[in-house]
Structures are given as C-alpha cells and as structure tokens.
Design an enzyme around this catalytic site. Sequence first.
Site, PDB file in Angstrom:
ATOM      1  N   CYS A 139      40.554  38.138  40.845  1.00  0.00           N
ATOM      2  CA  CYS A 139      41.189  37.729  39.802  1.00  0.00           C
ATOM      3  C   CYS A 139      40.703  36.367  39.351  1.00  0.00           C
ATOM      4  O   CYS A 139      40.840  36.067  38.050  1.00  0.00           O
ATOM      5  CB  CYS A 139      42.747  37.843  39.861  1.00  0.00           C
ATOM      6  SG  CYS A 139      43.276  36.982  41.295  1.00  0.00           S
ATOM      7  N   THR A 140      40.409  35.582  40.138  1.00  0.00           N
ATOM      8  CA  THR A 140      39.906  34.107  39.854  1.00  0.00           C
ATOM      9  C   THR A 140      38.486  34.260  39.197  1.00  0.00           C
ATOM     10  O   THR A 140      38.457  33.659  38.042  1.00  0.00           O
ATOM     11  CB  THR A 140      39.738  33.348  41.085  1.00  0.00           C
ATOM     12  OG1 THR A 140      40.925  33.182  41.878  1.00  0.00           O
ATOM     13  CG2 THR A 140      39.122  31.957  40.980  1.00  0.00           C
TER      14      THR A 140
END
Lengths: 447, 523
Positions: free
Chosen positions: A210-211
């Site tokens: 997700c980063t």
Amino acid sequence: MADLRSSSRSRDLDKLLLRPGHLVGPTFEPGAQLRDDLQEYVRILVVGAGGLGCELLKDLALSGFRNLEVIDMDRIEVSNLNRQFLFRLEDVGEPKAEVAAKRVMERVSGVNIVPHFCRIEDKELEFYSEFSIIVLGLDSIEARSYINAVACGFLEYDANDEPLEETMKPMVDGGTEGFKGHARVILPGMTPCFECTIWLFPPQVKFPLCTLAETPRTAAHCIEYAHLIKWDEVHSGKSFDPDNPDHMQWVYLEAAKRAQLFGIPGVTYSLTQGVVKNIIPAIASTNAIISAACALETLKIASGCSKTLSNYLTYNGLEGLHTKVTEFVRDKDCLVCGPGIFMELETSITLKLFIDQLEEHPKLLMSGASVTVRGKNLYMAAPPLLEEMTRSNLAIPLFELMDKSPTGIVHVTGTAGKGDKRQSCLRKLRVAFKANGITDTDMAGGA
Amino acid sequence: MAEPKTKYDRQLRIWGEQGQAALEKASICLLNCGPTGSETLKNLVLGGIGSITVVDGFKVENGDLGNNFMVNESSLGQPKAKCVCGFLQELNDAVKARFIEENPVTLIETNPSFFSQFTLVIATQLVEDSMVKLDRICRDANVMLIFARSYGLSGFVRISVKEHTVIESKPDHFLDDLRLNNPWPELKKFTENIDLDTSDPVVHKHIPYILILVKIAEEWAKNHGGRLPSSREDKKEFKELIKAKMSATDEDNYKEAIDASFKVFASPGISSDLKRILDDTRAEVESNTPDFWVMVAALKEFIANEGGGEAPLDGSIPDMTSSTELYVNLQKLYQAKAEADFLVVEERVRNILKKIGRDPYSISKTVIKSFCKNARKLTVCRYKPIEEEFNSPILPELQKYLTDEEYSVAVGFYILLRAVDRFSANYNAFPGQFDGAMDDDISRLKTTAVSLLGDLGCNGSTLTEDLINEMCRYGAAELHAVAAYIGGVASQEVIKLITRQFVPMSGTFIFNGIDHKSQLLSL
Ligand SMILES: [Zn+2]
C-alpha cells in the site's frame, strides 16, 4: 644461506606443521607425515567462486591443501572485477568455477581443483559426503541454509543422543557486506549450526504494497512500484528479468516518472539496480580478510596446528576497527543439526503413505517431498525423468526399502512452512519401526 | 578496457565517485613484496588505485612459491619486485605499476627523499630500527605511512600519520538531527496546520511522527512549565500522551512516534566529541591552517551565534509512515533550513579566509556543504611517532593490558613481536628461524622479552612460557593465510586514509591467529 629448508616450497608452513607447540589442538601430531597427509588425503569443497570463493581457493592452495573442488552456478560479470581477482575482462560470460579453478592451478603447481558449474541443489548428497571440510563463500542465506542442512544431515547420533564424531562434517562459513564481515566455524553436533543461529540473519524488510501504491515517499518506493506493480500491469505475462538491461532501463524510467509526479528526489539508474537486484556493496579488502580467516580455520581443523575459532568472528572496519569473537550456543532442538525429528512407523507403511504423513506432521508440514536414504533416492518428486524412475517405489513399504533395518536416518526434501513463508527445505528424520504389532515399551511407558 | 562505472559499481556504492577519484589520484609505495605486501597491494590495485611502486631487493626462491600467489615457477631466480609488479599489472590495466629492485632498508638509509613523491607508503615486514627511521622520514615529508607485519600466527597493523581529519565519517548508527525538542520557527509554524484530532481516519494515520512529536512535545511543555520530559515518569507520561492520541491500534505513525520519542528526550546541543574538536588549538587559525580547521573555526562561530548552540542542520529525514505530500513538504522544510545554515557557515568561512590572507574562494562550495552536512560527525585521528611509542609507551595502559585476561595474548604478541627484532639484531636470525637451536632460542627470547619489559618500565612482568614457545615455533614464518588477513586489514585502512571517508583504526592492531581474539592496543 646454506639452509636446506630455504629451498623447500613449504618453508613457512613447515614451521607450523612440523614443530610441536603448546597452544594447539588436541589432535595435533606434528611432522612431515601431517604435511603430506594434508596434501594427499584432505579434500576441501569451496562453495561459491565469487568474491570470497576466489580468495578462498588461493588461500587454501597456499595453505598446504592440494585437493580442492569448487561449485558455483554463476558466470563472470564486469562488476565482479573490482574484487574477484582471478577473473579478467576477457573472461566475462565464462563460468566462474571453471575460470577460478584454472587460474589457481596455473599459478600454484601441484594443486588440483575440480570445478562444478551448476547449482548446489543439482548435486547428490553423496557428492558432499566426500569432502573432509566444506568452506562456504556465499552471499545468500538460502544457499547457506541448504549446504548447512546437507552437512548436518551426515551427522549421526548414538542411542543417548550424543553426536558420533566420525560422522561430523565441519563447515567454515564467511560473509561480507561493505567494510563488515563474519567468519564462523560450524562443527555440527558440537557448535551451533547455521540454523541454530538463524536469528543472526534477519529477513529483509519489504515495503508494504500500500505504501508503494498509495503513499510513496522515497526513491526506493518509486523503484519498487515500477518493478513490482507497474511491470506486471504493462507486460502481462512477461516476467521481469533483472539481468536484462532493457527491463532495468524500463523500470528506471517508470520510477523516475513516478518520482517526478510526487516530487520525490533521488531516483537514479544505479539506485534502481541496487534496489531491484538487492545489490550488496562489496570490496576486495573485506573479502580478503574474511576468506583468510576462513582458510586459516580450515587449516586448523584439518591439522590441529592451533586452537580453533570458537565460534563466530565479526569484523567491522567502518568506524575504526572492531573484531569480536562470540561463542554462540547450540539449539538443542535444532531441526537441522539436532538428533532429528523422531518418527515411529509401522513396518507396513508404504513410501507413498510415509510421504503423505510428512504433510501432516506438525514439525514438518512438508509437501511434494523427495526421499533419500543413505544417499539413495527412494523417490524424487522432480525432475520428471527421475520421478518416473522412482515412482514404482511408492507402493513398496519403507521398511523394505530401508533393507529392513529397525532404525535409520531419512532425508526428505520438499516445500515446507505455512502461507507465504513456504520454502524448499531439507529435513532429517530419525525413523524407528515398531516391532511387529508390539508397541515400543518406551512409548507405552510415556502414554 | 571495461567501463569503470560498471567495473567499480560495488565499491562506488560505498565511497562514491569522490572516493574513487581520490584513489585514482593516489600514488602508493610498497616496501617488501612478500605475501603481506603483495596481498595489500592486490586489494588496492583491484579497486583502481592510481599508481604503485613495488620496492624489494630479493630474488624469488622456492619458499616464496609456497606463500605468495604473485610469483610462480617461472619467477624463480628473478627479482621478486618485478614478478609481483607484473602480476599486479595484469589485475588492472588502469593502474600504473612500476618496481624498484632494491632493499628497502638500504633505501631508507641512503635515499630518504625518495619517499616524498608518494601519497602513502605501505611498509611491510620491517624491523624496528627501519620502522623508526622511515616514520621520521614520512612525517617530515607529510607522507602517510602504514606498517604491516605477519609473523607466524601473529602480526600487526599500525597507521602512522600526524593528523587525519575526516568529514565523511559515515558511521553506521548515528542519531538523526530532527530538532524535535528544539524546533526552528518554520517547523513550528508547519505543525500549526496539523490537527492531531482530525476526524478523517486516513489523514490521521498519515501524519508523520516528526509532526506528532513536535506537537505533543509542545503540549507537554505547556503543561509542565516549559520543560521537556526528563525523569523516567515524565517519559512514561509522555508516551501515554502519544498513545492517547491514537484513534486505532493499527496506526503505524503513532507506533513510530512512541518508538522515536527518545529523540525528544535527547539533550539539545552538540556532543562532547564535537566540542573537543571545536576547542582544539588547531582551530585557532593562522595563514597556513588547513582547510578542515578553517571550517571548524567557522563552525565554532556558527554554533556560538546563529546556531544557538546547535550545529548546522544536516537536512535529511528518515523514511516514516506519512502521506506523500506531508513527507515531501517536510523534507523540503528540513532541506531549506540546512541550506540556510550552510549559507551562514559559508559566509563565515570566506570571512576567515580573507582575514588570514587567503583567497576567500579557495574552499569550494561543495566542500563546505559536505562539511556542514557532516558537522556532527567530524572526526580527527592522530597517531604518535612510532619511536615515541617504542621508547615510552603509555605505561598505565601497558600495565592494564598485561594484567587483563582479555588482552593477555595480544599484548604478549605485541611484546614478542618487538623482542624478536632485538633478538635478530643480537643473533643475526629470528628465534626458531632455523631448526636445531630451538631450546636455546626459547630461553634467549625469554631473556630478551623480560629485558624489553624492564626497559618499558614493567619490571616483574612476564609472558607465558607457552606464548614464548609459540613465537619460537613460528620462526618468522610468513604464512599465506595470515599475510592475506594482515594485508586485507592494511588495504582497508589505506582506503579509508586515501578516500578520507570512514574512520581509520586507532592504536596498534595485534592479530591473534590462535583464537582470533585480536585487539587494538593504544600505547
Ligand atoms: Zn543447528
């Protein structure tokens, strides 16, 4: 000077091997015989012909050993030349093991080095059993783990779970990163094996997806986005090849675009390579130090000419110079160097059923297992040709395949672990067959 | 020729193009090319050192083939320097390699000016007397010097340089400079727009911990008469305060804030190491003061004035959970402050240069910038003349080593490595060098060692019989594996000295090949 020794090639080594001393190993028997035995009978395997491997071959060849073999699956690249001193520009593309062996033999007469240009997993267990000592010059945890399991697999225990010294296959392991490195001695059954102290090598931290996808902050995030997410989106089905410069260039340009979009500085081609290939910086001097320590320990194990390192040396040259010896302790329950996982079996159990049991065994959870007993392949899950050749064994009771011996060591290779931590591994089992119909008295007593 | 960028890729990742350029400019002289010297040079040649000069007066004999990879059968009877030089040239055609067939001892005696042409001299396998003479020569000529010796299972490496200053010391672990406990006005202002009590969960969990900590520290100080947490209870309370702001347990940014809260507790201002450098008399500038110390003088002024007790900000922040926008803006904020600090220091450097009558622009912007970025990590190494160490070592240290179990073998080797040189001066051979006189040699070496200890002021100290025995057994053997280790250490130190990056070792490194409990002795 009219000293005869000065004309002997082993002028310096003789001082150490021919003269008695007080600070030596318990088995040390100085004399010309010892020197000759090292030359004639001791066989050393060097695993890896890279930065450490090249140094190790040279160091061992000049430390009185004459029978060396080296195994490495890689070919020479230009970026090896700043430290892998046995290779020249014109060797680029050639197998490392072959060139390294040739170069050392050219310079040190009397030394014989057999190269093996293949994966370490391609060799039979028997291949590894031939060596007196195995020296590891590797940069991967998986490869270390594999060789460690192989070497520890030869270790046998007596009825009291005491290791039998004659089955012990010593290993000497080295590793470097930049100005830092380590050298260790592994005497399976006596000192901790690689797996006993696996916590020394923490797994690499990966960026959360997700980063990468939503909140990139660093250049590395942009690079990993291009490498792990964008590549698959754009090139459906075509897998990314880190050695293909066009692929690398594509990832770099994508990463640069993303970095610009988010205002993140620092994406360069060099960093892209570093992140994608997980490049560990490496220099000649550190490799030389660590290999020399490993070669010296190998000589001591083989000859007893001095005490041995007990058992883990770290070297750090970043801020000043720090060396430290740590005596780690064994994990008595180690699956790899311990007595093994004990399994009690019915004499009637077929090889097929035995393999099925491995899948359910709580300490193993191993699927797709191949089974080996004393170097003989009972069943090979791959490659297809071997699978076909060994398939007929599946219906035969394991007891019979093991020549009806009541106990024995079985090596199983397969995929083990849970979820995404699954990896190929090799395990040692100590099996005992129940005497016909009668339960083992010990077991009954414990129930 | 290979593309240097590709060939040197793995080391460029460590010392960068500047470090590489320094190596390629360096000119190295090696004295004695046995395995210790040859292996040292090999590691430097592979890395692309500028030029090498190999000095050795011996011809290759059979024994050399057993311990030196740089010579082989075809070298027998040939000058060792020539053969070693030839092999080293094969390793890297970018290196200028030459040799001089002469005994280094003679060269030291007869031609001291020879050494002034080099950046650095690597002196291997020299005896004490020559070491002392060479050290004087190199110090006078401002040439860096490193000694290396392999002897049986022992050996040493010793740097001898008057002063070595490092800007890019690149330590492994160093507390980053975030000013959480002392935010500058722009950072304070930036945090004012942040609402820790926002109701938007996505926003809440993407506030970087820097901002969380600055805000909470401010709040804490407000409730505690302006002071920051110092006692154990304070710190606990502070962490509780952070925890209370968490709205969900999976908020990584708040977890990071708790883990990083010690950065708030750290005392502001400069370290004692840096203070010592600022207070060094070298920082009192004169017309010929080296650039490093001119910059230290400017730094000192900065800290006392604009810096308000702090060194220039280095301007980098670690990665942390954050929205991209906040992180990038925060990064810009830190960089802007670092740039502003740099400009002030630069101005001060130029003024000082003017004052001492030098060209105010003789120190480049790049160098001053790097100096500011690394201001908190500056390192100064000094090495005393080898003669001083030999004649009057620091007695309390020596006595401490002699009685400390951890050091007993290392200090034993240190004394014996010196005793064997005295022995050879007296008896024209090293103890145990030839078979047959072993028992005599052992007792002679013992007498020599005891008298050496007495000369050093350690009357009554003795070494173990076992170690004396061991030293005689070695008979001055130069074992390849030991030489490769010592040579590896020496080359690593040479790289640090030449690139002026990382911190070179201090004191004398004593190799203990028996159990690897090697030590650094500061005498
Ligand atoms: Zn183990």
